[in-house]
Design a protein around this motif. Structure first.
Motif, mmCIF file in Angstrom:
data_model
loop_
_atom_site.group_PDB
_atom_site.id
_atom_site.type_symbol
_atom_site.label_atom_id
_atom_site.label_comp_id
_atom_site.label_asym_id
_atom_site.label_seq_id
_atom_site.Cartn_x
_atom_site.Cartn_y
_atom_site.Cartn_z
ATOM 1 N N CYS A 153 0.833 -1.215 0.000
ATOM 2 C CA CYS A 153 0.000 0.000 0.000
ATOM 3 C C CYS A 153 0.863 1.259 0.000
ATOM 4 C CB CYS A 153 -0.931 0.004 1.210
ATOM 5 S SG CYS A 153 -2.187 -1.287 1.107
ATOM 6 N N LEU A 154 1.976 1.212 0.709
ATOM 7 C CA LEU A 154 2.876 2.375 0.724
ATOM 8 C C LEU A 154 3.450 2.623 -0.663
ATOM 9 C CD1 LEU A 154 4.892 1.910 4.050
ATOM 10 C CD2 LEU A 154 3.404 3.827 3.504
ATOM 11 N N LEU B 258 -4.272 5.321 2.111
ATOM 12 C CA LEU B 258 -3.869 4.066 2.764
ATOM 13 C C LEU B 258 -5.070 3.362 3.379
ATOM 14 C CD1 LEU B 258 -0.556 5.198 4.483
ATOM 15 C CD2 LEU B 258 -0.767 3.400 2.785
ATOM 16 N N ARG B 259 -6.024 4.159 3.847
ATOM 17 C CA ARG B 259 -7.227 3.583 4.447
ATOM 18 C C ARG B 259 -7.957 2.714 3.422
ATOM 19 N NH1 ARG B 259 -12.397 4.667 3.828
ATOM 20 N NH2 ARG B 259 -11.816 6.276 2.341
ATOM 21 N N GLU B 260 -8.061 3.250 2.197
ATOM 22 C CA GLU B 260 -8.732 2.480 1.141
ATOM 23 C C GLU B 260 -7.980 1.187 0.858
ATOM 24 O OE1 GLU B 260 -8.910 5.116 -2.201
ATOM 25 O OE2 GLU B 260 -10.023 6.625 -1.067
ATOM 26 N N LEU C 42 -5.762 -0.401 2.810
ATOM 27 C CA LEU C 42 -5.570 -1.321 3.945
ATOM 28 C C LEU C 42 -6.877 -1.829 4.555
ATOM 29 C CD1 LEU C 42 -2.622 0.473 5.821
ATOM 30 C CD2 LEU C 42 -2.506 -1.715 4.644
ATOM 31 N N SER C 43 -8.017 -1.311 4.042
ATOM 32 C CA SER C 43 -9.287 -1.713 4.663
ATOM 33 C C SER C 43 -9.481 -3.225 4.568
ATOM 34 C CB SER C 43 -10.453 -0.972 4.027
ATOM 35 O OG SER C 43 -10.472 -1.253 2.650
ATOM 36 N N GLY C 44 -9.086 -3.792 3.430
ATOM 37 C CA GLY C 44 -9.220 -5.241 3.250
ATOM 38 C C GLY C 44 -8.280 -6.012 4.169
ATOM 39 N N VAL C 45 -7.132 -5.430 4.418
ATOM 40 C CA VAL C 45 -6.133 -6.104 5.258
ATOM 41 C C VAL C 45 -6.669 -6.272 6.682
ATOM 42 C CG1 VAL C 45 -3.817 -5.884 6.246
ATOM 43 C CG2 VAL C 45 -4.226 -5.234 3.884
ATOM 44 N N TRP C 46 -7.306 -5.233 7.167
ATOM 45 C CA TRP C 46 -7.805 -5.277 8.548
ATOM 46 C C TRP C 46 -8.814 -6.412 8.721
ATOM 47 C CZ3 TRP C 46 -6.400 -3.170 13.034
ATOM 48 C CH2 TRP C 46 -7.289 -3.237 14.096
ATOM 49 N N ARG D 153 -3.929 3.957 10.934
ATOM 50 C CA ARG D 153 -2.756 4.446 11.667
ATOM 51 C C ARG D 153 -2.198 3.352 12.574
ATOM 52 N NH1 ARG D 153 -1.438 7.950 16.135
ATOM 53 N NH2 ARG D 153 0.561 8.901 15.610
ATOM 54 N N SER D 154 -3.101 2.582 13.160
ATOM 55 C CA SER D 154 -2.651 1.487 14.030
ATOM 56 C C SER D 154 -1.845 0.467 13.242
ATOM 57 C CB SER D 154 -3.849 0.788 14.670
ATOM 58 O OG SER D 154 -4.645 1.721 15.316
#
Lengths: 202, 218
Positions: free
Chosen positions: A132-133, A179-181, A183-187, B50-51
């Motif tokens: 993602c970065l 990043l939210r978009e 990483l949302s799947g990762v969470w 962020r976490s």
């Protein structure tokens, strides 16, 4: 040993004193380079070049935070490295099967893990974050790495990349939004234990 | 699971997350958070993001990056770059000076002065039909200068043709007009010589720069 003393000695050309500083900060520099470049070998080269350049230009250090100064050199080196890579693109060697055809699911992509709960360990999380970065524009990526990954405050990040504070804030907001978009799947895929661990560290 | 916010809201939430909002701004945002579900959801996502980034595992350094004495000595050794840089800069400046001198200052001044003279003369003495070719201008030129007459100077002497006076008319202030022409020619010639000299020096320096560059590359 006292950092100020080491800096003074290193300024006089004392290599041992400088190497003490290298040992203290090499992890920060290497991790910054790795997160910006997304490649271990390139990060290694950049880290070495950064410390070499820092020693050669130590007279240019006018006091203040040594960490911010060394990270600024590292960031500039990363930018140079990325520019070089852009000018000299390389073609990755794609693994192929015995008949020289790239299979639909190459063996190197096959997941050999049989334990579902172990699928998303720290290493996978690390890869997902790096993926993602890497998708971020370089200026957003740098700020996100400095503030969110390295834990610097806005002022320190502004010092490192010589950018106004307002720009840092807006870049960081945009970087986090993107990043939210990503990483949302990762969470959602994280095991509960890891989620709890992360939330517990907040 | 999608939270839509404006850029301004993302900026506010991002700053709220790290606690850098002023108490007034924080209070205003908190009151909005209680009433706006979308904003709440966005904050939740941002907190998770962020976490995740904070929990990003630190990479172990593959080796120590300490510097050895040999490394610094090799890299600190003076090389030919200062010479190369100096030669490049000087030749560039000279080149710019040559181009500037050839294009802009003296020739333009000379030309504008000649044009002004021509205009004045043509107003005072209208062009006569069947004008006789002027003899006086050539006669007034020194021999050594006719050999080195530049195109500009030729144009200047050609001005006599344009403003050709009829034989019956007197030639007033003849000496003054051609004296001015000669001054312009002399200026043009001297600046031209300087420009040529600078051009040659510039070329030599450029060759030196290329030579050192190639030497450095090899």
């Amino acid at each position: 040993m006292d950092e100020n003393y080491l800096i003074l000695e290193a300024k006089k050309g004392d290599l041992d004193a400088f190497n003490h500083l290298v040992l203290t900060y090499q992890s920060r520099v290497y991790n910054l380079a790795y997160r910006i470049l997304g490649d271990e070998a390139a990060a290694e080269d950049t880290t070495q070049t950064t410390f070499l350049m820092a020693f050669q230009k130590f007279s240019g250090f006018r006091g203040g935070s040594f960490l911010a100064w060394i990270l600024r050199i590292a960031t500039n080196q990363c930018y140079d490295s990325l520019r070089y890579a852009k000018r000299h693109p390389t073609t990755p060697l794609e693994p192929s099967d015995n008949e020289d055809d790239v299979p639909e699911t190459p063996s190197w992509m096959t997941d050999h893990s049989n334990q579902p709960e172990a699928m998303f360990d720290q290493s996978e999380l690390d890869h997902a974050i790096q993926h993602c970065l890497n998708a971020l524009p370089i200026e957003y990526r740098t700020v996100a790495v400095l503030v969110d990954v390295q834990g610097m405050d806005y002022e320190a990040a502004a010092t490192v990349i010589k950018t106004p504070l307002g720009t840092i804030k807006s870049r960081l907001a945009r970087a986090r939004s993107r990043l939210r978009e990503c990483l949302s799947g990762v969470w959602e895929l994280l095991p509960n234990s890891v989620r709890l661990n992360i939330e517990g560290n907040q | 699971m999608t939270a839509y916010c404006s850029d301004k809201d993302w900026l506010l939430l991002s700053r709220y997350l790290v606690g850098v909002l002023s108490p007034h701004q924080a209070a205003a945002l908190e009151s909005r958070l209680t009433s706006e579900a979308g904003l709440r959801e966005a904050l939740e996502h941002l907190t998770r993001t962020r976490s995740l980034l904070t929990a990003c595992p630190e990479k172990k350094v593959p080796r120590n990056f300490t510097i050895k004495a040999g490394q610094t000595a090799r890299n600190k050794a003076p090389r030919l770059f200062p010479v190369l840089r100096l030669a490049t800069v000087v030749s560039s400046l000279l080149f710019a000076a040559v181009v500037g001198m050839r294009l802009l200052p003296m020739n333009m001044v000379g030309e504008s002065r000649q044009m002004a003279d021509i205009t004045t003369m043509s107003q005072e003495f209208p062009v006569a039909e069947n004008a006789a070719p002027p003899v006086a201008p050539k006669a007034s030129l020194p021999e050594d200068e006719t050999a080195t007459t530049t195109p500009d100077a030729r144009t200047a002497s050609g001005a006599g043709v344009l403003t050709g006076l009829s034989p019956s008319q007197d030639i007033p202030e003849e000496a003054t007009i051609f004296e001015a022409d000669n001054i312009t020619k002399r200026e043009t010639i001297s600046w031209g010589k300087i420009a040529w000299s600078l051009g040659i020096i510039s070329l030599i320096l450029a060759f030196i720069a290329v030579y050192f560059y190639l030497l450095e590359r090899v």
